[in-house]
Design a protein around this motif. Structure first.
Motif: not given
Length: 179
Positions: A82-84, A100-102, A107-108, A146-150
């Motif tokens: 759901a997050s992705m 996206i894959a990274a 998050i896994q 960048a991940f944190a913001r997304a």
């Protein structure tokens, strides 16, 4: 190793362990709840959310915490998917498939299977990344701004799936106002 060197190493280790065990509030000691709301899916209450900030508004240049108290069991895989899905939807064309894959791998490792009563808090640290706390204990730190913001945009972006929850978290609509 000298006696003084051993004490220095022990002191450093204790400081590191204390920091690792510290609750998210240690990073935001003056945080106050900005807003809160419920996320429901087909009429079922999934989680209660609260946004904690140091000021009267949420600001991407300042740290903040998003706390989720779950009312239903949800598997880690469901949370990751759901997050992705939301990160992809909000960032179409802005992130590469490799990113996206990274991020999915990150998050896994950050997410867990949740059960009713479990509290997961995400701490946003601008320019650094984020931390995830499970029931008050640091579970995973992700050093990717960048991940944190997304990730936090899932709830705070103007295009969020649940615009009413977003407004409630930002303190712009109260829970007792009509839907």
């Amino acid at each position: 190793m000298t006696h003084a060197a051993r004490w220095t190493c022990l002191w450093f280790l204790l400081i590191c362990l204390q920091a690792a065990a510290a609750d998210w509030r240690t990073a935001l000691p003056t945080a106050q709840r900005l807003g809160s709301g419920e996320f429901t899916w087909f009429g079922l209450r999934v989680y209660s959310a609260r946004l904690w900030t140091n000021g009267p508004v949420q600001d991407w240049r300042q740290p903040f915490a998003l706390e989720l108290l779950y009312h239903r069991p949800i598997s880690r895989e469901t949370l990751v998917q759901a997050s992705m899905d939301e990160i992809r939807r909000l960032n179409t064309g802005a992130v590469t498939p490799e990113q996206i894959a990274a991020w999915a791998e990150l998050i896994q490792t950050a997410f867990v299977d949740v059960r009713p009563g479990m509290r997961i808090t995400g701490l946003y640290l601008p320019g650094e990344g984020c931390r995830f706390y499970v029931d008050g204990t640091l579970h995973r730190e992700i050093a990717d701004p960048a991940f944190a913001r997304a990730f936090f945009a899932i709830w705070l972006d103007p295009r969020a799936r649940d615009p009413r929850l977003r407004l409630r978290l930002l303190g712009q609509v109260s829970d007792d106002e009509g839907a």
